[in-house]
Write a protein that holds these residues in place. Sequence first.
Motif, mmCIF file in Angstrom:
data_model
loop_
_atom_site.group_PDB
_atom_site.id
_atom_site.type_symbol
_atom_site.label_atom_id
_atom_site.label_comp_id
_atom_site.label_asym_id
_atom_site.label_seq_id
_atom_site.Cartn_x
_atom_site.Cartn_y
_atom_site.Cartn_z
ATOM 1 N N GLY A 32 80.445 46.649 -75.340
ATOM 2 C CA GLY A 32 81.427 45.937 -74.537
ATOM 3 C C GLY A 32 82.468 46.882 -73.952
ATOM 4 O O GLY A 32 82.930 46.695 -72.818
ATOM 5 N N TRP A 33 82.867 47.900 -74.716
ATOM 6 C CA TRP A 33 83.806 48.909 -74.219
ATOM 7 C C TRP A 33 83.189 49.711 -73.075
ATOM 8 O O TRP A 33 83.847 49.977 -72.063
ATOM 9 C CB TRP A 33 84.188 49.832 -75.375
ATOM 10 C CG TRP A 33 85.106 50.961 -75.024
ATOM 11 C CD1 TRP A 33 86.264 50.894 -74.307
ATOM 12 C CD2 TRP A 33 84.955 52.338 -75.403
ATOM 13 N NE1 TRP A 33 86.841 52.139 -74.223
ATOM 14 C CE2 TRP A 33 86.062 53.044 -74.887
ATOM 15 C CE3 TRP A 33 84.004 53.032 -76.153
ATOM 16 C CZ2 TRP A 33 86.242 54.419 -75.077
ATOM 17 C CZ3 TRP A 33 84.190 54.394 -76.356
ATOM 18 C CH2 TRP A 33 85.288 55.066 -75.817
ATOM 19 N N LEU A 34 81.909 50.064 -73.200
ATOM 20 C CA LEU A 34 81.255 50.822 -72.133
ATOM 21 C C LEU A 34 81.072 49.984 -70.871
ATOM 22 O O LEU A 34 81.116 50.510 -69.762
ATOM 23 C CB LEU A 34 79.895 51.337 -72.616
ATOM 24 C CG LEU A 34 79.900 52.277 -73.827
ATOM 25 C CD1 LEU A 34 78.490 52.792 -74.083
ATOM 26 C CD2 LEU A 34 80.876 53.418 -73.659
ATOM 27 N N GLU A 193 87.437 60.011 -73.380
ATOM 28 C CA GLU A 193 88.319 59.017 -74.000
ATOM 29 C C GLU A 193 87.855 58.742 -75.418
ATOM 30 O O GLU A 193 86.658 58.768 -75.698
ATOM 31 C CB GLU A 193 88.271 57.675 -73.247
ATOM 32 C CG GLU A 193 88.651 57.695 -71.799
ATOM 33 C CD GLU A 193 88.435 56.303 -71.203
ATOM 34 O OE1 GLU A 193 89.023 55.324 -71.728
ATOM 35 O OE2 GLU A 193 87.647 56.190 -70.249
ATOM 36 N N THR A 194 88.811 58.443 -76.294
ATOM 37 C CA THR A 194 88.478 57.974 -77.639
ATOM 38 C C THR A 194 89.198 56.659 -77.905
ATOM 39 O O THR A 194 90.219 56.364 -77.288
ATOM 40 C CB THR A 194 88.884 58.992 -78.726
ATOM 41 O OG1 THR A 194 90.298 59.172 -78.669
ATOM 42 C CG2 THR A 194 88.189 60.320 -78.531
ATOM 43 N N ARG A 195 88.659 55.894 -78.823
ATOM 44 C CA ARG A 195 89.324 54.645 -79.230
ATOM 45 C C ARG A 195 88.804 54.211 -80.594
ATOM 46 O O ARG A 195 87.733 54.634 -81.046
ATOM 47 C CB ARG A 195 89.084 53.517 -78.220
ATOM 48 C CG ARG A 195 87.645 53.077 -78.092
ATOM 49 C CD ARG A 195 87.519 51.663 -77.552
ATOM 50 N NE ARG A 195 87.958 50.661 -78.523
ATOM 51 C CZ ARG A 195 87.807 49.338 -78.342
ATOM 52 N NH1 ARG A 195 87.274 48.881 -77.218
ATOM 53 N NH2 ARG A 195 88.196 48.490 -79.260
ATOM 54 N N ALA A 196 89.593 53.377 -81.258
ATOM 55 C CA ALA A 196 89.177 52.773 -82.522
ATOM 56 C C ALA A 196 88.495 51.444 -82.249
ATOM 57 O O ALA A 196 88.905 50.694 -81.350
ATOM 58 C CB ALA A 196 90.386 52.560 -83.423
ATOM 59 N N ILE A 197 87.460 51.158 -83.002
ATOM 60 C CA ILE A 197 86.808 49.850 -82.980
ATOM 61 C C ILE A 197 86.907 49.282 -84.387
ATOM 62 O O ILE A 197 86.316 49.828 -85.327
ATOM 63 C CB ILE A 197 85.339 49.943 -82.544
ATOM 64 C CG1 ILE A 197 85.215 50.555 -81.146
ATOM 65 C CG2 ILE A 197 84.686 48.565 -82.586
ATOM 66 C CD1 ILE A 197 83.771 50.793 -80.704
ATOM 67 N N ASP A 198 87.667 48.218 -84.556
ATOM 68 C CA ASP A 198 87.845 47.576 -85.857
ATOM 69 C C ASP A 198 87.072 46.271 -85.901
ATOM 70 O O ASP A 198 87.183 45.448 -84.979
ATOM 71 C CB ASP A 198 89.319 47.269 -86.118
ATOM 72 C CG ASP A 198 90.144 48.521 -86.375
ATOM 73 O OD1 ASP A 198 89.565 49.630 -86.385
ATOM 74 O OD2 ASP A 198 91.365 48.406 -86.539
ATOM 75 N N ILE A 199 86.297 46.079 -86.959
ATOM 76 C CA ILE A 199 85.588 44.811 -87.140
ATOM 77 C C ILE A 199 85.903 44.268 -88.533
ATOM 78 O O ILE A 199 86.100 45.031 -89.476
ATOM 79 C CB ILE A 199 84.069 44.963 -86.955
ATOM 80 C CG1 ILE A 199 83.475 45.906 -88.024
ATOM 81 C CG2 ILE A 199 83.727 45.437 -85.560
ATOM 82 C CD1 ILE A 199 81.986 45.797 -88.195
ATOM 83 N N PRO A 200 85.971 42.944 -88.672
ATOM 84 C CA PRO A 200 86.151 42.366 -90.012
ATOM 85 C C PRO A 200 84.855 42.445 -90.796
ATOM 86 O O PRO A 200 83.766 42.227 -90.260
ATOM 87 C CB PRO A 200 86.527 40.913 -89.704
ATOM 88 C CG PRO A 200 85.898 40.629 -88.375
ATOM 89 C CD PRO A 200 85.912 41.922 -87.621
ATOM 90 N N THR A 201 84.958 42.790 -92.065
ATOM 91 C CA THR A 201 83.803 42.797 -92.965
ATOM 92 C C THR A 201 84.142 41.872 -94.130
ATOM 93 O O THR A 201 84.940 42.229 -94.998
ATOM 94 C CB THR A 201 83.481 44.215 -93.455
ATOM 95 O OG1 THR A 201 84.647 44.792 -94.038
ATOM 96 C CG2 THR A 201 83.031 45.091 -92.299
ATOM 97 N N ALA A 259 85.261 55.889 -81.607
ATOM 98 C CA ALA A 259 84.307 56.040 -80.512
ATOM 99 C C ALA A 259 84.841 57.044 -79.497
ATOM 100 O O ALA A 259 86.044 57.186 -79.322
ATOM 101 C CB ALA A 259 84.073 54.687 -79.832
ATOM 102 N N VAL A 260 83.913 57.727 -78.847
ATOM 103 C CA VAL A 260 84.267 58.691 -77.799
ATOM 104 C C VAL A 260 83.273 58.537 -76.657
ATOM 105 O O VAL A 260 82.090 58.234 -76.882
ATOM 106 C CB VAL A 260 84.259 60.140 -78.349
ATOM 107 C CG1 VAL A 260 82.892 60.537 -78.894
ATOM 108 C CG2 VAL A 260 84.732 61.136 -77.304
#
Length: 265
Positions: A32-34, A193-201, A259-260
């Motif tokens: 989705g980010w891409l 670019e870099t970014r964090a991807i957080d998901i609930p577990t 992610a990068v």
Amino acid sequence: MAGSATKLWASGDVYEPYVGRWSRVVAREFLGWLDPPDGLDWLDVGCGTGAMTEAIAESNAPKRLAGIDPSEGFLAFARQRLQDRAELRQADAQDLPFGPSEFDRVVSGLVLNFVPNKERAAAELWRVARPGSEVALYVWDYAGRMEIMRHFWDAAIALDSSARELDEGRKSPICKPEPLQRLFEGADFKGVETRAIDIPTVFRDFDDYWTPFLGGQAPAPRYCMSLDEEGRATLRERLRSSLPTRPDGSIHLVARAWAVRGRKD
């Protein structure tokens, strides 16, 4: 990479309840980010059990979809899930079996920290990408908010200081935004670019969290199964008392990936 990776990762059936179920969620967020257009030629480097490959097939209408992984066990699992939707080969991220400029998008999920020569792998990603294309990858934030493993290692180290040397947060310094940025810039990618991807577990109960560590595959489960029965029971109870357990018994954690992405001009 092939030898070390296949020793760590051999069975898709063991991987799925440990990390695979969460890697599928991260893959969707990553894509989705891409936000790519449909109809592209894709390569998934280190496709494993096919989490991201399957997400690409389902969401991005690829013209061509290829994946490589060193583990034949993982590839067998991926082939079963993907059927004929992707061409999957056993190969090494440091020596991709493709010609120059074959793909519009080259991606990799949760693999880079297992690759001995990361600069060579980044150069291979660049080589097989077409000019004007995008290359991107993600890794777990082992030292920070990959809380499934962070809770495990914190408990293990509190009981056994020697476990510190096995902690993935310590052993995988590449799994942070600054080293990822430097790696891509060093490989001549532009607009990095870099970014964090957080998901609930969310685990339904303690056993849902604990049982995958008994699979003996990957660093944390391997350490867990190296303990004698008493040591493993002590670690289990330490975790049981330290995890944030809700009144209904469920355990709500966060898994963060870094992610990068960069462009090949």
